[in-house]
Design a protein around this motif. Structure first.
Motif, PDB file in Angstrom:
ATOM      1  N   GLN A   1      37.117 -50.563  14.190  1.00 43.95           N
ATOM      2  CA  GLN A   1      36.182 -51.519  14.773  1.00 43.95           C
ATOM      3  C   GLN A   1      35.393 -52.272  13.710  1.00 43.95           C
ATOM      4  O   GLN A   1      35.144 -53.470  13.847  1.00 43.95           O
ATOM      5  CB  GLN A   1      35.224 -50.808  15.734  1.00 43.95           C
ATOM      6  CG  GLN A   1      34.379 -51.767  16.566  1.00 43.95           C
ATOM      7  CD  GLN A   1      35.210 -52.762  17.360  1.00 43.95           C
ATOM      8  OE1 GLN A   1      36.128 -52.383  18.065  1.00 43.95           O
ATOM      9  NE2 GLN A   1      34.906 -54.051  17.218  1.00 43.95           N
ATOM     10  N   ASP A   2      34.999 -51.584  12.638  1.00 42.69           N
ATOM     11  CA  ASP A   2      34.258 -52.269  11.565  1.00 42.69           C
ATOM     12  C   ASP A   2      35.111 -53.363  10.935  1.00 42.69           C
ATOM     13  O   ASP A   2      34.603 -54.438  10.576  1.00 42.69           O
ATOM     14  CB  ASP A   2      33.816 -51.265  10.495  1.00 42.69           C
ATOM     15  CG  ASP A   2      32.688 -50.364  10.965  1.00 42.69           C
ATOM     16  OD1 ASP A   2      32.054 -50.704  11.990  1.00 42.69           O
ATOM     17  OD2 ASP A   2      32.432 -49.336  10.317  1.00 42.69           O
ATOM     18  N   MET A   3      36.404 -53.092  10.805  1.00 41.53           N
ATOM     19  CA  MET A   3      37.314 -54.079  10.249  1.00 41.53           C
ATOM     20  C   MET A   3      37.420 -55.306  11.158  1.00 41.53           C
ATOM     21  O   MET A   3      37.408 -56.454  10.692  1.00 41.53           O
ATOM     22  CB  MET A   3      38.702 -53.446  10.063  1.00 41.53           C
ATOM     23  CG  MET A   3      39.674 -54.279   9.259  1.00 41.53           C
ATOM     24  SD  MET A   3      41.341 -53.546   9.209  1.00 41.53           S
ATOM     25  CE  MET A   3      40.966 -51.938   8.486  1.00 41.53           C
TER      26      MET A   3
ATOM     27  N   SER B   1      43.050 -48.704  17.219  1.00 41.37           N
ATOM     28  CA  SER B   1      43.163 -47.566  16.301  1.00 41.37           C
ATOM     29  C   SER B   1      44.536 -47.464  15.640  1.00 41.37           C
ATOM     30  O   SER B   1      44.649 -46.978  14.519  1.00 41.37           O
ATOM     31  CB  SER B   1      42.871 -46.260  17.040  1.00 41.37           C
ATOM     32  OG  SER B   1      43.936 -45.926  17.916  1.00 41.37           O
ATOM     33  N   LEU B   2      45.585 -47.897  16.350  1.00 39.01           N
ATOM     34  CA  LEU B   2      46.967 -47.713  15.893  1.00 39.01           C
ATOM     35  C   LEU B   2      47.238 -46.244  15.564  1.00 39.01           C
ATOM     36  O   LEU B   2      48.058 -45.920  14.701  1.00 39.01           O
ATOM     37  CB  LEU B   2      47.259 -48.597  14.669  1.00 39.01           C
ATOM     38  CG  LEU B   2      47.215 -50.105  14.920  1.00 39.01           C
ATOM     39  CD1 LEU B   2      47.362 -50.874  13.623  1.00 39.01           C
ATOM     40  CD2 LEU B   2      48.304 -50.518  15.908  1.00 39.01           C
ATOM     41  N   ASP B   3      46.542 -45.361  16.263  1.00 37.76           N
ATOM     42  CA  ASP B   3      46.693 -43.928  16.055  1.00 37.76           C
ATOM     43  C   ASP B   3      48.001 -43.463  16.675  1.00 37.76           C
ATOM     44  O   ASP B   3      48.302 -43.781  17.826  1.00 37.76           O
ATOM     45  CB  ASP B   3      45.514 -43.183  16.685  1.00 37.76           C
ATOM     46  CG  ASP B   3      45.385 -41.753  16.204  1.00 37.76           C
ATOM     47  OD1 ASP B   3      46.331 -40.982  16.425  1.00 37.76           O
ATOM     48  OD2 ASP B   3      44.339 -41.414  15.615  1.00 37.76           O
ATOM     49  N   VAL B   4      48.787 -42.714  15.932  1.00 37.14           N
ATOM     50  CA  VAL B   4      50.101 -42.303  16.418  1.00 37.14           C
ATOM     51  C   VAL B   4      49.995 -41.421  17.661  1.00 37.14           C
ATOM     52  O   VAL B   4      50.890 -41.425  18.522  1.00 37.14           O
ATOM     53  CB  VAL B   4      50.890 -41.586  15.298  1.00 37.14           C
ATOM     54  CG1 VAL B   4      50.285 -40.226  14.973  1.00 37.14           C
ATOM     55  CG2 VAL B   4      52.360 -41.446  15.677  1.00 37.14           C
ATOM     56  N   ARG B   5      48.887 -40.696  17.820  1.00 37.91           N
ATOM     57  CA  ARG B   5      48.729 -39.852  19.021  1.00 37.91           C
ATOM     58  C   ARG B   5      48.560 -40.694  20.271  1.00 37.91           C
ATOM     59  O   ARG B   5      48.961 -40.290  21.362  1.00 37.91           O
ATOM     60  CB  ARG B   5      47.537 -38.911  18.837  1.00 37.91           C
ATOM     61  CG  ARG B   5      47.777 -37.797  17.811  1.00 37.91           C
ATOM     62  CD  ARG B   5      46.490 -37.082  17.513  1.00 37.91           C
ATOM     63  NE  ARG B   5      45.493 -38.022  17.027  1.00 37.91           N
ATOM     64  CZ  ARG B   5      44.179 -37.805  17.086  1.00 37.91           C
ATOM     65  NH1 ARG B   5      43.704 -36.704  17.626  1.00 37.91           N
ATOM     66  NH2 ARG B   5      43.345 -38.703  16.606  1.00 37.91           N
ATOM     67  N   VAL B   6      47.955 -41.861  20.118  1.00 32.95           N
ATOM     68  CA  VAL B   6      47.823 -42.779  21.251  1.00 32.95           C
ATOM     69  C   VAL B   6      49.203 -43.305  21.641  1.00 32.95           C
ATOM     70  O   VAL B   6      49.560 -43.363  22.817  1.00 32.95           O
ATOM     71  CB  VAL B   6      46.873 -43.941  20.902  1.00 32.95           C
ATOM     72  CG1 VAL B   6      46.843 -44.973  22.036  1.00 32.95           C
ATOM     73  CG2 VAL B   6      45.464 -43.411  20.634  1.00 32.95           C
ATOM     74  N   LEU B   7      49.992 -43.678  20.638  1.00 35.48           N
ATOM     75  CA  LEU B   7      51.342 -44.176  20.888  1.00 35.48           C
ATOM     76  C   LEU B   7      52.206 -43.121  21.574  1.00 35.48           C
ATOM     77  O   LEU B   7      52.939 -43.417  22.524  1.00 35.48           O
ATOM     78  CB  LEU B   7      51.989 -44.596  19.562  1.00 35.48           C
ATOM     79  CG  LEU B   7      53.402 -45.174  19.648  1.00 35.48           C
ATOM     80  CD1 LEU B   7      53.381 -46.544  20.308  1.00 35.48           C
ATOM     81  CD2 LEU B   7      54.031 -45.257  18.262  1.00 35.48           C
TER      82      LEU B   7
END
Length: 422
Positions: free
Chosen positions: A227-229, A43-49
């Motif tokens: 995921q589609d990417m 995801s590279l989601d900043v909240r995960v980081l």
């Protein structure tokens, strides 16, 4: 009248009370499911980081983190996430990085990954991090997680004292302020003192407790979904892994996608970022150097975080597009000197697993744009990751690190004489 007022404000009061109970009650909210972890991995989601719950859940499953920055978003067919999916790697990459993340951000990130202890990780090193002034204050402030900051403060009574002093001082110097109690605690750590009992009580039982609840509740809600990417990218790969054939495919794809210029830069990036102002970059980097930077000290803080948790790490030195280097006039000596310096810092302390993509014989199509790995660069990295990802547990023989506080000093940050290091 009272009944009427209650009808108006009662629901609001109840909602606020319920939210406060959720945020401060000692309840373990298990909202991070395996499907959420799978989504978060790319995801590279900043909240995960900036969070902890999702990453620590991933460490209980078959994931090994790849820690880097903006290059992780270049999700072509040869990206590690695509290759891992297509060729059924036992362990999958968990991507941790965004444009603007550098060593100090990642040091705080790793410090909060309690599940990483005794496991493996991958770090992609970008030469462009190591500029004269190091990480911009605004970028560090944006990515600094209050949750990770409280974790660092509470852990500061153990570990390496010099490293804790350095990190606290650096955070304060970058102008970070997360509240009077946190700022006061950082001041004490920067002076080599332990935090007070009241500071520990407040940060542990109030601030961090609430932040952990927020992370558990909201850290995996509505994440980016790439995921589609990844599915589309991996579908372009042959069913059987053959490095030579994959290399030829990477060259073929790269040529098709970089027809608008002679710099082997992807067309979409070239049109969007460079086409209308390409001439201003001609010989613009003649005086750029990557050997004088506080980033070397920040990088050392990241190494300390790995060392104290016995993490086995593969370091990948990212390549720079050689055609871009020539066009901008960047001296090859700048890259070579950076390469020598960073490898000395790693190897002299026992970090010996280094994949150096800055010095390859045939660098064509190794980068997707100017400074970010892509196509053949990913493939070269994947070749080393393939076996590394077969087991996520660290080999204790590869974590016998010998840390040296010299690398936290300004003397090292500015040093260019690598033959006479302490």
């Amino acid at each position: 009248m009272k009944k009427k007022l209650w009808m108006i404000f009662g629901p609001v009061i109840v909602a606020i009370a319920a939210l406060l109970i959720l945020l401060w009650a000692p309840i373990n909210f298990k909202t991070v499911t395996p499907s959420k972890v799978q989504q978060a991995a790319t995801s590279l989601d900043v909240r995960v980081l900036k969070g902890e719950s999702v990453k620590n859940a991933a460490e209980k499953e078959n994931y090994i983190p790849i820690i880097g920055s903006s290059e992780l978003s270049r999700m072509d067919p040869f990206h590690p996430s695509s290759m891992a999916q297509k060729y059924d790697w036992k362990n999958k990459p968990f991507l941790l990085g965004n444009p603007g993340t550098a060593s100090l951000t990642q040091a705080m990130n790793v410090n909060g990954m309690s599940g990483l202890k005794g496991n493996k990780a991958v770090v992609i090193i970008s030469p462009q991090w190591f500029t004269k002034n190091g990480v911009p204050s605004a970028a560090f402030k944006y990515f600094l997680s209050p949750l990770q900051l409280t974790g660092f403060i509470l852990n500061s009574d153990h570990g390496d004292k010099a490293m804790n002093k350095y990190v606290a001082t650096r955070i304060l110097d970058l102008g970070v302020s997360k509240g009077p109690m946190e700022d006061g605690a950082l001041e004490r750590i920067s002076e080599g003192k332990q935090i007070t009992k009241f500071q520990r009580f407040y940060i542990k039982d109030f601030a961090r407790s609430s932040l952990k609840s927020q992370d558990n509740l909201f850290g995996s809600v509505s994440m980016n979904n790439h995921q589609d990417m990844i599915n589309k990218a991996s579908s372009k790969l042959p069913d059987e892994y053959n490095y030579k054939k994959l290399n030829n495919l990477a060259i073929k794809m790269a040529k098709t996608k970089s027809q608008d210029n002679e710099l082997q830069i992807g067309d979409s990036f070239y049109r969007r970022q460079l086409k209308d102002r390409i001439t201003i970059y001609r010989n613009a980097h003649k005086h750029v150097t990557y050997t004088h930077s506080p980033e070397y000290n920040d990088f050392e803080a990241l190494l300390y975080m790995f060392a104290q948790n016995h993490v086995e790490v593969m370091f990948v030195i990212q390549p720079i597009n050689p055609h871009w280097v020539k066009y901008t006039g960047l001296p090859m000596s700048s890259i070579a000197n950076f390469d020598t310096k960073i490898k000395y810092q790693l190897k002299s302390q026992g970090f010996n697993n280094i994949v150096d993509l800055s010095q390859v014989k045939n660098p064509n199509y190794i980068a997707e744009d100017t400074i970010h790995m892509g196509w053949r660069g990913w493939l070269m990295m994947d070749r080393r990751l393939k076996d590394y990802y077969k087991d996520k547990k660290a080999n204790p023989k590869n974590t016998q690190y010998k840390m040296n506080d010299y690398f936290l000093t300004n003397t090292w940050a500015q040093n260019t004489d690598f033959s006479n290091n302490k």
